[in-house]
Design a protein around this motif. Sequence first.
Motif, mmCIF file in Angstrom:
data_model
loop_
_atom_site.group_PDB
_atom_site.id
_atom_site.type_symbol
_atom_site.label_atom_id
_atom_site.label_comp_id
_atom_site.label_asym_id
_atom_site.label_seq_id
_atom_site.Cartn_x
_atom_site.Cartn_y
_atom_site.Cartn_z
ATOM 1 N N TYR A 179 34.078 58.525 43.089
ATOM 2 C CA TYR A 179 34.488 57.162 43.432
ATOM 3 C C TYR A 179 34.752 57.047 44.930
ATOM 4 C CZ TYR A 179 35.690 52.707 41.194
ATOM 5 O OH TYR A 179 35.685 51.403 40.736
ATOM 6 N N ARG A 180 33.896 57.680 45.707
ATOM 7 C CA ARG A 180 34.084 57.766 47.155
ATOM 8 C C ARG A 180 34.140 56.385 47.798
ATOM 9 N NH1 ARG A 180 33.470 61.646 51.006
ATOM 10 N NH2 ARG A 180 32.491 63.129 49.558
ATOM 11 N N ASP A 181 35.146 56.182 48.634
ATOM 12 C CA ASP A 181 35.321 54.981 49.452
ATOM 13 C C ASP A 181 35.553 53.701 48.650
ATOM 14 O OD1 ASP A 181 35.113 56.436 51.811
ATOM 15 O OD2 ASP A 181 32.930 56.229 51.866
ATOM 16 N N LYS A 182 35.741 53.801 47.356
ATOM 17 C CA LYS A 182 36.123 52.630 46.570
ATOM 18 C C LYS A 182 37.617 52.381 46.755
ATOM 19 C CE LYS A 182 32.083 52.013 44.499
ATOM 20 N NZ LYS A 182 31.265 50.794 44.686
ATOM 21 N N VAL A 183 38.006 51.112 46.715
ATOM 22 C CA VAL A 183 39.399 50.741 46.908
ATOM 23 C C VAL A 183 40.025 50.420 45.558
ATOM 24 C CG1 VAL A 183 40.997 49.137 48.015
ATOM 25 C CG2 VAL A 183 38.938 49.888 49.227
ATOM 26 N N VAL A 184 41.106 51.110 45.250
ATOM 27 C CA VAL A 184 41.730 51.016 43.923
ATOM 28 C C VAL A 184 43.211 50.658 44.077
ATOM 29 C CG1 VAL A 184 42.186 52.229 41.758
ATOM 30 C CG2 VAL A 184 40.144 52.798 43.098
ATOM 31 N N GLN A 223 51.905 39.625 44.573
ATOM 32 C CA GLN A 223 51.082 39.030 45.623
ATOM 33 C C GLN A 223 51.101 39.883 46.886
ATOM 34 O OE1 GLN A 223 49.117 35.719 45.841
ATOM 35 N NE2 GLN A 223 48.425 37.389 47.187
ATOM 36 N N ARG A 224 52.267 40.406 47.223
ATOM 37 C CA ARG A 224 52.389 41.259 48.407
ATOM 38 C C ARG A 224 51.553 42.528 48.256
ATOM 39 N NH1 ARG A 224 56.297 45.032 49.595
ATOM 40 N NH2 ARG A 224 57.504 44.396 47.755
ATOM 41 N N LEU A 225 51.513 43.085 47.052
ATOM 42 C CA LEU A 225 50.717 44.276 46.781
ATOM 43 C C LEU A 225 49.232 44.020 47.022
ATOM 44 C CD1 LEU A 225 50.302 47.144 45.475
ATOM 45 C CD2 LEU A 225 50.237 45.943 43.262
ATOM 46 N N ILE A 226 48.723 42.915 46.488
ATOM 47 C CA ILE A 226 47.305 42.589 46.645
ATOM 48 C C ILE A 226 46.983 42.290 48.104
ATOM 49 C CG2 ILE A 226 45.470 41.019 45.954
ATOM 50 C CD1 ILE A 226 46.472 42.959 43.740
ATOM 51 N N THR A 227 47.838 41.524 48.754
ATOM 52 C CA THR A 227 47.619 41.189 50.164
ATOM 53 C C THR A 227 47.614 42.440 51.031
ATOM 54 O OG1 THR A 227 48.653 39.013 49.862
ATOM 55 C CG2 THR A 227 48.517 39.868 52.116
ATOM 56 N N PHE A 228 48.558 43.341 50.785
ATOM 57 C CA PHE A 228 48.638 44.595 51.539
ATOM 58 C C PHE A 228 47.342 45.397 51.393
ATOM 59 C CE2 PHE A 228 49.554 49.156 51.602
ATOM 60 C CZ PHE A 228 50.183 49.311 52.824
ATOM 61 N N THR A 229 46.827 45.471 50.183
ATOM 62 C CA THR A 229 45.607 46.246 49.935
ATOM 63 C C THR A 229 44.428 45.692 50.715
ATOM 64 O OG1 THR A 229 46.387 46.777 47.700
ATOM 65 C CG2 THR A 229 44.049 47.096 48.145
ATOM 66 N N VAL A 230 44.249 44.384 50.659
ATOM 67 C CA VAL A 230 43.119 43.762 51.351
ATOM 68 C C VAL A 230 43.277 43.888 52.863
ATOM 69 C CG1 VAL A 230 41.866 41.596 51.718
ATOM 70 C CG2 VAL A 230 42.680 42.196 49.433
ATOM 71 N N GLU A 231 44.493 43.765 53.361
ATOM 72 C CA GLU A 231 44.724 43.933 54.796
ATOM 73 C C GLU A 231 44.429 45.360 55.247
ATOM 74 O OE1 GLU A 231 48.739 42.673 55.344
ATOM 75 O OE2 GLU A 231 48.216 40.534 55.483
ATOM 76 N N GLN A 232 44.757 46.327 54.398
ATOM 77 C CA GLN A 232 44.551 47.738 54.744
ATOM 78 C C GLN A 232 43.083 48.143 54.654
ATOM 79 O OE1 GLN A 232 46.895 50.520 55.519
ATOM 80 N NE2 GLN A 232 47.996 48.694 56.207
ATOM 81 N N PHE A 233 42.396 47.702 53.592
ATOM 82 C CA PHE A 233 41.070 48.248 53.297
ATOM 83 C C PHE A 233 39.961 47.207 53.185
ATOM 84 C CE2 PHE A 233 44.032 51.460 51.446
ATOM 85 C CZ PHE A 233 43.723 52.498 52.332
ATOM 86 N N GLY A 234 40.284 45.925 53.265
ATOM 87 C CA GLY A 234 39.254 44.894 53.342
ATOM 88 C C GLY A 234 38.741 44.343 52.031
ATOM 89 N N HIS A 235 38.930 45.066 50.943
ATOM 90 C CA HIS A 235 38.432 44.597 49.653
ATOM 91 C C HIS A 235 39.117 45.372 48.532
ATOM 92 C CE1 HIS A 235 35.708 47.976 50.748
ATOM 93 N NE2 HIS A 235 35.823 48.265 49.466
ATOM 94 N N LEU A 286 37.852 41.210 43.328
ATOM 95 C CA LEU A 286 37.028 42.009 42.423
ATOM 96 C C LEU A 286 35.681 41.344 42.165
ATOM 97 C CD1 LEU A 286 39.811 42.999 39.859
ATOM 98 C CD2 LEU A 286 38.637 44.551 41.432
ATOM 99 N N ARG A 287 35.652 40.025 42.094
ATOM 100 C CA ARG A 287 34.387 39.301 41.879
ATOM 101 C C ARG A 287 33.422 39.510 43.029
ATOM 102 N NH1 ARG A 287 37.909 34.088 40.086
ATOM 103 N NH2 ARG A 287 38.202 34.619 37.867
ATOM 104 N N GLN A 288 33.944 39.621 44.240
ATOM 105 C CA GLN A 288 33.092 39.845 45.410
ATOM 106 C C GLN A 288 32.389 41.191 45.339
ATOM 107 O OE1 GLN A 288 35.614 39.464 48.860
ATOM 108 N NE2 GLN A 288 36.246 37.371 48.367
ATOM 109 N N ARG A 289 33.001 42.142 44.654
ATOM 110 C CA ARG A 289 32.486 43.519 44.610
ATOM 111 C C ARG A 289 31.891 43.893 43.253
ATOM 112 N NH1 ARG A 289 32.371 46.170 49.454
ATOM 113 N NH2 ARG A 289 32.847 48.140 48.397
ATOM 114 N N GLU A 290 31.902 42.919 42.292
ATOM 115 C CA GLU A 290 31.517 43.235 40.906
ATOM 116 C C GLU A 290 32.302 44.461 40.444
ATOM 117 O OE1 GLU A 290 27.279 43.400 40.369
ATOM 118 O OE2 GLU A 290 26.988 41.352 41.125
ATOM 119 N N GLY A 291 33.621 44.361 40.647
ATOM 120 C CA GLY A 291 34.508 45.473 40.354
ATOM 121 C C GLY A 291 34.961 45.519 38.911
#
Length: 272
Positions: A6-11, A74-86, A133-138
């Motif tokens: 799962y290399r470079d995937k954001v979880v 909401q803070r958790l999701i926002t933090f993730t996207v700010e850190q890793f972009g998706h 997740l929809r943007q990435r077909e996650g």
Amino acid sequence: MAPPRYRDKVVVVTGGSKGIGRGIVSVFVENGAKVVFCARGAAAGEALEAELNPKGPGCCRFISCDMSKEEDIQRLITFTVEQFGHIDCLVNNAGWHPPHKPTDDTSAQEFRDLLDLNLVSYFLASKLALPFLRQREGNIINVSSLVGSIGQKDAAPYVATKGAIISMTKAMAVDESRHRVRVNCVSPGNVWTPLWEELAAQTSDPDAAVAQGQGSQLLGRMGTEEECGLAALFLAADASFCTGIDLLLSGGAELNYGFKSQMPTFEKDCIT
């Protein structure tokens, strides 16, 4: 060594600092993922972050979060996207099994509080992560429990939350198929975790409780945190044609007959 799966995937993993969540975070980092995980207490989460990051090949970031509060989710999701972009994968795992208690002794507020933590948090985290997740077909992985399908004594509110997770997984899989987002569920049986140890310690005979827990599986043992992580990794990385499934991670605990009657025996019933 096999290449990371799962290399470079954001979880995102909720409730990731202990027990099953810790196993999931560890396995994803070992397989190259960038993991953001949360828990209420900071000490265990920070310790796991410090343990895993030097090992790689993935990495992890811990954030303190109360999953019963929408603003924290909401803070958790926002933090993730700010850190890793998706976001590629959301693992809903945060939850609690209260001490066993009969329905007669359980208050409505206790039930509502458990619903908020065990079920509503899954819904809200999914809702807030889905645009990414929809943007990435996650994919989404919901951690339920075997007892959501087979029941458990003196645990009606807990069983209700876990059964609802299984049903919500199927419904959300239908809705999100149009976006090619897969939604699956894993239902562990007895897994040796700090929570299992804590609940056993509250019984009159902890050693007997542990032995009974081990003997409840056809395999004669409890599952491990790592095995839970490997099951989640399978659903995220390999099970590309699976959506809406409930993967039983139970060691066969639901199979075969066993003595389960809670009715009085004939002899006791006839004593006057």
